[in-house]
Design an enzyme around this catalytic site. Structure first.
Site, PDB file in Angstrom:
ATOM      1  CB  THR A 123      -0.933  -0.004   1.227  1.00 41.57           C
ATOM      2  OG1 THR A 123      -1.760  -1.168   1.159  1.00 41.57           O
ATOM      3  CG2 THR A 123      -1.810   1.239   1.257  1.00 41.57           C
ATOM      4  CG  ASN A 151      -6.773  -8.075  -5.620  1.00 40.30           C
ATOM      5  OD1 ASN A 151      -6.665  -7.308  -6.576  1.00 40.30           O
ATOM      6  ND2 ASN A 151      -7.620  -7.853  -4.633  1.00 40.30           N
ATOM      7  CD  GLN A 202      -2.588 -11.071  -4.929  1.00 39.84           C
ATOM      8  OE1 GLN A 202      -2.251 -12.262  -4.898  1.00 39.84           O
ATOM      9  NE2 GLN A 202      -3.067 -10.452  -3.861  1.00 39.84           N
ATOM     10  N   GLY A 213       5.475  -7.912   1.260  1.00 36.71           N
ATOM     11  CA  GLY A 213       6.139  -9.023   1.950  1.00 36.71           C
ATOM     12  C   GLY A 213       5.197 -10.126   2.391  1.00 36.71           C
ATOM     13  CG  HIS A 214       1.126  -9.371   4.048  1.00 41.75           C
ATOM     14  ND1 HIS A 214      -0.138  -9.888   3.943  1.00 41.75           N
ATOM     15  CD2 HIS A 214       1.046  -8.113   3.563  1.00 41.75           C
ATOM     16  CE1 HIS A 214      -0.940  -8.979   3.422  1.00 41.75           C
ATOM     17  NE2 HIS A 214      -0.250  -7.889   3.185  1.00 41.75           N
ATOM     18  CB  CYS A 268      -8.387  -3.897   2.973  1.00 41.19           C
ATOM     19  SG  CYS A 268      -8.297  -3.741   1.217  1.00 41.19           S
TER      20      CYS A 268
HETATM   21  N1  PLP Z   1      -1.988  -4.634  -4.211  1.00 42.32           N
HETATM   22  C1  PLP Z   1      -2.599  -5.821  -4.353  1.00 42.32           C
HETATM   23  C2  PLP Z   1      -2.879  -6.342  -5.742  1.00 42.32           C
HETATM   24  C3  PLP Z   1      -2.976  -6.554  -3.223  1.00 42.32           C
HETATM   25  O1  PLP Z   1      -3.587  -7.736  -3.389  1.00 42.32           O
HETATM   26  C4  PLP Z   1      -2.699  -6.017  -1.943  1.00 42.32           C
HETATM   27  C5  PLP Z   1      -3.136  -6.724  -0.723  1.00 42.32           C
HETATM   28  O2  PLP Z   1      -4.229  -7.286  -0.663  1.00 42.32           O
HETATM   29  C6  PLP Z   1      -2.056  -4.781  -1.849  1.00 42.32           C
HETATM   30  C7  PLP Z   1      -1.723  -4.101  -2.998  1.00 42.32           C
HETATM   31  C8  PLP Z   1      -1.735  -4.155  -0.519  1.00 42.32           C
HETATM   32  O3  PLP Z   1      -0.585  -4.754   0.022  1.00 42.32           O
HETATM   33  P1  PLP Z   1      -0.180  -4.532   1.563  1.00 42.32           P
HETATM   34  O4  PLP Z   1      -1.114  -5.390   2.354  1.00 42.32           O
HETATM   35  O5  PLP Z   1       1.250  -5.004   1.626  1.00 42.32           O
HETATM   36  O6  PLP Z   1      -0.299  -3.106   1.882  1.00 42.32           O
END
Ligand code: PLP
Length: 389
Positions: A73, A156, A183, A204-205, A331
């Site tokens: 993000t 995603n 992804q 990372g996660h 989210c």
């Molecule tokens: N971009 C995509 C395509 C995602 O799937 C996600 C997380 O769901 C993110 C960005 C956000 O990543 P982060 O959780 O590391 O902020």
């Protein structure tokens, strides 16, 4: 209570043991602030820079092009907002913004923010499976003096692989193409087109590192205004004390994810096939929101719509049956709203809400995939019975 089956890998994976071990070891052995000039600080700095070089080697760039962030993000925000503000400063006019509704909120929300700052935003069409119209993106970019484009590697929700090469061929210092690669990494083979991306965000996660770390890879010719102003860390691009331990954890997870990508793809594709096969054999009717061809989508992801099912009951019923599945992005799933991506794919609210995503992790077994489909078939029959009463 039924045992739980994890079908939500696209939302995130547990941190891997090797990665946690590397994190703890680094935090113990190099605990100082890497910006400190004393010997202990210099040791932390060396560890941090070693991790940066490892990440750069994997993402095919030079080490100074890697900016560590708190996650994707932040990497998306920095890549998009930082580049758009720099272009406006240099051109004296707001750059045009281009994206599609398939983008993750991590990319769309900063674009909306820039729109409030006066940058015109165009959202191009996506098809029934969330594939972006590359021609429309390219045409929009070519018509603008300065532009910022957000394009994900893969979606995603539906797993759709996006047309990177056509759009990235247009990237220049004035036409910034920011790729959200979250992804794709570890799920798809590396795509050489990614090397042309102005900015590239990785989380990372999603690849077995702890939550709270990510990376923005920046091309040298991209001008960027910092979003987090602070002590000038990371060449002034991202203020804030870096964490050598998180950087090492990220580098370790990235090494493992990229080394194991082929095996993971093969295994998770087998899980997806098992899941869909058992569901079909149960005689249930469903629509496939993911792209029909396996080569057009992430191997671990399927997204299904069940016409006639009350979508509001679907997620709670899955949860009670021990299935960790998702509707929409992680989210926003707490909000129980129909997925904005599926709505943009042309599904009505009802069908978008009666949809679910199953995304398999390398740790889910094929037996679990079959069992998940059997449980889903049972709960769907119950939901259809209720609907037809
Ligand atoms: N971009 C995509 C395509 C995602 O799937 C996600 C997380 O769901 C993110 C960005 C956000 O990543 P982060 O959780 O590391 O902020």
């Amino acid at each position: 209570m039924p045992s739980r089956i994890f079908l939500d890998a696209n939302a995130g994976l547990p941190a891997r043991e090797e990665v946690l071990a590397a994190y703890v070891r680094t935090e113990r052995e190099a605990p100082a602030n890497p910006a400190s000039t004393h010997r202990s600080g210099r040791r932390a700095q060396a560890v941090l820079e070693d991790a940066r070089a490892r990440v750069a080697a994997r993402l095919r760039c030079d080490a100074p092009q890697i900016v560590f962030t708190s996650g994707a993000t932040e990497a998306d925000n920095l890549g998009l907002v930082g580049a758009a503000r720099a272009l406006r400063r240099m051109h004296g006019a707001a750059p045009a913004l281009f994206a599609s509704a398939a983008e993750h909120p991590a990319a769309l929300a900063p674009l909306r923010l820039l729109q409030l700052e006066g940058c015109p935003l165009t959202l191009v069409d996506i098809d029934r499976h969330a594939r972006v119209d590359a021609d429309a993106l390219v045409a929009g970019m070519r018509g603008a003096r300065a532009a910022v484009v957000a394009l994900q590697w893969a979606n995603n929700e539906t797993g759709a692989i996006q047309p990177l090469a056509a759009v990235l061929a247009e990237a220049t210092p004035d036409r910034v193409v920011h790729v959200d690669a979250v992804q794709g990494i570890g799920k798809l083979p590396w795509d050489a087109a990614l090397e042309q991306a102005s900015g590239l965000a990785v989380s990372g996660h999603k690849i077995g590192a702890p939550k709270g770390v990510g990376v923005l890879r920046l091309r040298d010719d991209v001008a960027l205004d910092a979003v987090l102003a602070g002590g000038g860390q990371q060449k002034g691009r991202r203020g804030g004390t870096e964490s050598p331990a998180l950087a090492v954890a990220f580098a370790t997870a990235l090494d493992l994810a990229m080394d194991e990508q082929q095996d993971a793809a093969r295994h998770t594709a087998a899980c997806t096939d098992a899941f869909l096969g058992t569901l079909r054999a149960a005689g249930l009717s469903f629509k496939e929101n993911h792209p029909p061809e396996a080569t057009e989508r992430l191997p671990n992801t399927c997204n299904l719509a069940f016409p006639g099912v009350d979508g509001r009951a679907l997620m709670p019923a899955c949860d009670l049956s021990g299935l960790d599945v998702a509707s929409g992005a992680a989210c926003s799933s707490g909000a129980a709203l129909p997925s904005a991506v599926l709505r943009a794919c042309g599904l009505n609210d009802e069908l978008a809400q009666a949809s679910l995503r199953a995304s398999f992790s390398p740790n889910t077994t094929v037996q679990e995939a079959h069992e998940a489909a059997r449980r889903l078939a049972t709960l769907l029959r119950r939901l259809y019975e209720v609907a037809n009463r």
